[in-house]
Design an enzyme around this catalytic site. Structure first.
Site, PDB file in Angstrom:
ATOM      1  CB  THR A  43      -0.783  -0.332   1.473  1.00  0.00           C
ATOM      2  OG1 THR A  43      -0.171   0.110   3.035  1.00  0.00           O
ATOM      3  CG2 THR A  43      -2.409  -1.152   1.129  1.00  0.00           C
ATOM      4  CG  ASN A  66       5.163 -11.515   2.982  1.00  0.00           C
ATOM      5  OD1 ASN A  66       5.775 -11.258   3.764  1.00  0.00           O
ATOM      6  ND2 ASN A  66       5.247  -9.933   2.497  1.00  0.00           N
ATOM      7  CB  SER A  86       1.936 -16.764  11.440  1.00  0.00           C
ATOM      8  OG  SER A  86       2.375 -16.484  12.575  1.00  0.00           O
ATOM      9  CE1 TYR A 116      -1.004 -11.857  10.863  1.00  0.00           C
ATOM     10  CE2 TYR A 116      -0.225 -13.386  12.559  1.00  0.00           C
ATOM     11  CZ  TYR A 116      -0.154 -12.884  11.443  1.00  0.00           C
ATOM     12  OH  TYR A 116       1.570 -12.664  10.942  1.00  0.00           O
ATOM     13  CB  ALA A 117      -4.770 -18.137  14.990  1.00  0.00           C
ATOM     14  CB  ALA A 118      -9.384 -18.046  12.287  1.00  0.00           C
ATOM     15  CB  ALA A 119      -6.442 -15.103   8.664  1.00  0.00           C
ATOM     16  CE  LYS A 120      -0.404 -14.571   7.897  1.00  0.00           C
ATOM     17  NZ  LYS A 120       0.069 -14.548   6.500  1.00  0.00           N
TER      18      LYS A 120
END
Lengths: 249, 79
Positions: free
Chosen positions: A38, A91, A143, A156-160
């Site tokens: 961005t 990334n 991650s 974040y953990a769920a997305a990763k």
């Protein structure tokens, strides 16, 4: 070995420490790299540092929280590079940390959107061409917390973790066309964020890492370079845990 | 043969890399032309692009032969 001459790579989140290191490494291996993120000024600076003469490096800013941005980015990257994408490195990502009982829907949704939906859309956009060309490499940066979980990072953990499941599925869909889809799951990487830890915090953290140091962005970049190389052509659907031994799932 | 049939045939030949003579109306993409499930999805997407039509999932599932594709697209174009 592991040369990438003649290959074109798109790296998202290339303005960050890990993304910039990935772009630098792929470029050093001979690839043409398209940097996205961005922050246009930072991307330009990274591009200038990778290749002062602008050789084999392009900048395509994009805000991946916009659902239309992924398709547009892939088209823009191929125009800028003057070649179809052989390599996609997902990334880009962000965090909105907080304990679950206080986490707002907005923070859950934003992380899902940028860290999981956007990588999916980018995969979908590049896969069409890769399947046709019978070649391609996708590596997504997840991650360690996507594997182990982490208090304060349910979103974040769920997305990763989702990224890992998605990649395994895409690996099965695209395998018959010679396209590989893999994940690199970094542990603690030395960045501006970890530089501010106190000595006690640091000691505690290092105590959990058998290799006794934090990771460098280059540690992640090297594993990406391997997975996108021709030599890694028989590896797909895997998650490479690059974490100094902190977790051995 | 209609213009649509010609174009469908050309797309099939190009995409599956098969002999033009094998692409008969009755030919099944999977059984006769060696397509796998991914090929059939890619074919449907190629038809959608070439003819500017949208082929929903339930309709796409029923397109098994060259004739199925031609019929479906002709019907959409006529509508």
């Amino acid at each position: 070995m592991f040369r990438l001459d003649g290959k074109t790579a798109l790296v998202t989140g290339a303005s960050g420490g890990i993304g910039a290191a990935i772009a630098r490494t792929l470029h050093a291996q001979g690839a043409r790299v398209v940097l996205s993120g961005t922050r246009e000024a930072v991307l330009a600076a990274v591009a200038g540092e990778i290749a002062p003469d602008g050789e084999r490096v392009h900048v395509c800013p994009a805000d991946l929280s916009d659902p239309a941005a992924a398709d547009a980015l892939v088209s823009a990257a191929e125009v800028a590079a003057g070649a179809p994408l052989d390599i996609l490195v997902n990334n880009a990502g962000l965090t909105r940390d907080g304990l679950a009982i206080r986490m707002k829907d907005e923070d859950w949704n934003r992380v899902m959107e940028v860290d999981l939906a956007a990588p999916f859309r980018l995969c979908r956009a590049v896969l069409k061409g890769m399947l046709r060309r019978r070649a391609g490499r996708i590596v997504s940066i997840a991650s360690i917390v996507g594997v182990t979980g982490n208090a304060g990072q349910a979103n974040y953990a769920a997305a990763k973790a989702g990224m890992i499941g998605m990649s395994k599925s895409l690996a099965q869909e695209a395998g018959s066309r010679g396209v590989t889809v893999n994940v690199v799951a970094p542990g603690f990487i030395q960045t501006a964020m970890t530089d501010v830890l106190s000595d006690t915090q640091r000691e505690k953290l290092l105590g959990g890492i058998p290799l006794g140091r934090m990771g460098k962005p280059e540690d992640i970049a090297a594993s990406v370079a391997y997975l996108v190389s021709d030599e890694a052509g028989w590896i797909t659907g895997t998650t490479l845990n690059v974490n100094g031994g902190m977790a051995m799932p | 043969m209609s213009e649509i049939a010609d174009k469908v045939k050309k797309i099939v030949v190009e995409h599956l890399g098969v002999e033009e003579s094998k692409v008969t109306p009755e030919a099944s993409f999977i059984d006769d032309l060696g397509a796998d499930s991914l090929d059939t999805v890619e074919l449907v997407m190629a038809f959608e692009e070439a003819f500017s039509v949208e082929i929903p999932e339930d309709a796409a599932e029923k397109i098994a032969t060259v004739k199925d594709a031609i019929d479906y697209i002709e019907k959409q174009k006529a509508a």
